[in-house]
Design a protein around this motif. Structure first.
Motif, PDB file in Angstrom:
ATOM      1  N   GLN A 110       0.833  -1.203   0.000  1.00 31.91           N
ATOM      2  CA  GLN A 110       0.000   0.000   0.000  1.00 31.91           C
ATOM      3  C   GLN A 110       0.869   1.255   0.000  1.00 31.91           C
ATOM      4  OE1 GLN A 110      -2.864  -0.100   3.136  1.00 31.91           O
ATOM      5  NE2 GLN A 110      -3.975   1.663   2.340  1.00 31.91           N
TER       6      GLN A 110
ATOM      7  N   ARG B  25       2.247   1.834  -3.363  1.00 32.25           N
ATOM      8  CA  ARG B  25       1.231   2.366  -4.299  1.00 32.25           C
ATOM      9  C   ARG B  25       1.042   3.864  -4.094  1.00 32.25           C
ATOM     10  NH1 ARG B  25      -1.840  -2.153  -3.442  1.00 32.25           N
ATOM     11  NH2 ARG B  25      -3.139  -1.102  -1.924  1.00 32.25           N
ATOM     12  N   GLU B  26       0.971   4.215  -2.762  1.00 33.64           N
ATOM     13  CA  GLU B  26       0.774   5.638  -2.462  1.00 33.64           C
ATOM     14  C   GLU B  26       1.958   6.480  -2.938  1.00 33.64           C
ATOM     15  OE1 GLU B  26      -0.519   6.700   1.419  1.00 33.64           O
ATOM     16  OE2 GLU B  26      -2.293   5.428   1.241  1.00 33.64           O
TER      17      GLU B  26
END
Ligand SMILES: Nc1ncnc2c1ncn2[C@@H]1O[C@H](COP(=O)(O)OP(=O)(O)OP(=O)(O)O)[C@@H](O)[C@H]1O
Ligand SMILES: [Mg+2]
Length: 442
Positions: free
Chosen positions: A10, A13-14
């Motif tokens: 995550q 991705r950010e």
């Protein structure tokens, strides 16, 4: 409440998301900066054109002849466009593609270049390879970076140049067309305005001169007409008065009446001849005539005048077989006007010499040379104009100022040329040139 731990995926991705955002913001910023500098450049170009127009019309308003206008204008162009060469060129008449530098800053006036084809707009930079026309223009002003605009109707061009790209705030570019086209249009506009003003001024001066010449002619004419008329009237009254005059006096009065009548007749004939020749080319009756016959007859016709003033008239020996193709009567008139002038403007004891020779390709040159008062250099071009009499108090106001214009018209009707040369105080030489084929040996 316990918060869920953020997984590594995550987080990555950010990070990728923010990276893309960041790049996009960066690209947008770059685009904005480019936009800003383009707007600034456009604003600067518009300001340059505006300043050019303002300066050009300020220069045009000054009392300056059209030929001197180019240089101050180029100075403004070079200054506002930050370039070290600026020239105006003119395409030569009848030689399309051949340009000559008329005005220049940092280049030679008179230098020429030949372009084929002639581009309407052209510029060079360090990144693009130059077209042959651009290379020719760069060689003309001796720098590699050029900006060119051509206006085909007035056949004029503007060329700007720089020795390096880095010494200016930016390289030349396509959008500079507005600048060079504008500057060239302003120059042409101002040039035409100046030319029109000059033509108007010239026409006004010519009209004033013509009207002065007409007034002077009418004054001279009325004097010339009234003097012999008064003589005719006065002597006729004396003869009719019934007073006893001796035979000698009577003959003298009659002679004076005859002279005055003949003078009047000659003058009126001159005026009529001149106005009839002015309207149409005189009809010539051409034939071969020995030149010696013509010259002797002309000298005989004015021998009274030359004897009276003690002037010697020489005719240089001419071969009797030298013949000329001309209208005998019209040529007698030319000779009589030229000899008449030579006698009138030569003091007693002076000399007049008549000579003639066959020139190349059987042309003829006929010369009447005197040792008289001469004509001042600045007056020479005017003496063949109608009604012009020069020489101030040294000259003679006798006559109407039509002798030379008539001689010129008649010579030109023969396809020839009448040339006047003179040294003031020493004498005058008038040459009649007849075209090739006018002479032969019989
Ligand atoms: N041989 C000359 N020597 C000096 N001045 C001359 C001579 N010929 C012409 N001129 C000058 O040129 C002027 C014009 O000559 P032109 O023959 O046309 O007129 P004119 O002799 O004054 O009058 P016209 O010929 O009509 O009787 C003269 O008035 C004179 O000032
Ligand atoms: Mg004359």
């Amino acid at each position: 409440m316990t918060s869920e731990p953020i997984s590594r995926e995550q987080l990555e991705r950010e990070l990728a998301f923010y990276r893309t955002e960041y790049n996009e913001v960066g690209a947008r910023l770059l685009r904005l900066q480019e936009e800003q500098s383009r707007t600034a450049r456009e604003a600067r170009r518009s300001r340059t054109v505006a300043r050019l127009i303002r300066e050009a019309y300020r220069i045009a308003d000054q009392q300056m002849p059209a030929e001197l206008l180019g240089e101050p204008l180029l100075a403004v162009i070079a200054d506002t466009s930050v370039c070290d060469r600026a020239v105006f060129l003119r395409e030569e008449i009848g030689r399309p593609g051949n340009f000559i530098i008329e005005q220049a800053i940092g280049a030679s006036v008179g230098a020429t270049v030949c372009l084929n084809p002639v581009p309407a707009f052209l510029y060079t930079t360090s990144v693009q390879s130059a077209r042959p026309e651009a290379s020719a223009l760069a060689a003309l002003i001796g720098v590699p970076f050029i900006l060119w605009a051509y206006e085909p109707i007035s056949q004029r061009a503007l060329l700007l140049g720089n020795s390096t790209e880095s010494n200016i705030h930016r390289p030349f570019e396509a959008s500079d067309q507005e600048l060079v086209d504008g500057a060239l249009a302003v120059y042409i506009d101002v040039l035409l305005k100046k030319r029109a003003e000059a033509a108007l001024h010239q026409a006004k001066t010519a009209a004033e001169e013509a009207s002065d010449a007409r007034a002077a002619f009418l004054a001279a004419l009325s004097h010339e007409l009234t003097t012999p008329l008064n003589a005719i009237i006065g002597f006729s009254e004396l003869l009719l008065s019934g007073n006893e005059h001796g035979e000698a006096k009577r003959v003298d009065f009659l002679r004076q009446i005859l002279d005055a009548g003949r003078g009047l007749h000659a003058m009126i004939k001159d005026i009529l001849d001149f106005s009839s020749f002015s309207n149409k080319v005189p009809l010539l009756r051409l034939d071969w005539t020995p030149i010696s016959t013509l010259l002797r007859a002309a000298v005989r016709a004015c021998s009274t005048g030359s004897h009276a003033k003690g002037i010697t008239v020489d005719v240089l020996p001419l071969s009797p077989d030298f013949q000329v193709y001309l209208d005998y009567d019209k040529f007698r008139q030319i000779m009589s006007n030229l000899l008449g002038n030579a006698i009138k403007f030569t003091g007693s004891g002076g000399r007049i010499c008549l000579s003639s020779e066959m020139t190349a390709e059987c042309g003829v040159s006929l010369v009447v040379k005197d040792t008289g008062i001469g004509i001042e250099t600045q007056d020479i071009p005017r003496v063949t104009e109608p009604f012009v009499q020069v020489g101030g108090q040294h000259g003679s106001k006798l006559g109407a100022g039509l002798g030379l214009p008539i001689a010129k018209q008649l010579t030109e009707a023969h396809g020839g040329q009448l040339l006047v040369a003179s040294v003031f105080g020493e004498g005058t030489t008038v040459t009649v040139l007849l075209p090739r084929g006018s002479a032969r040996r019989s």
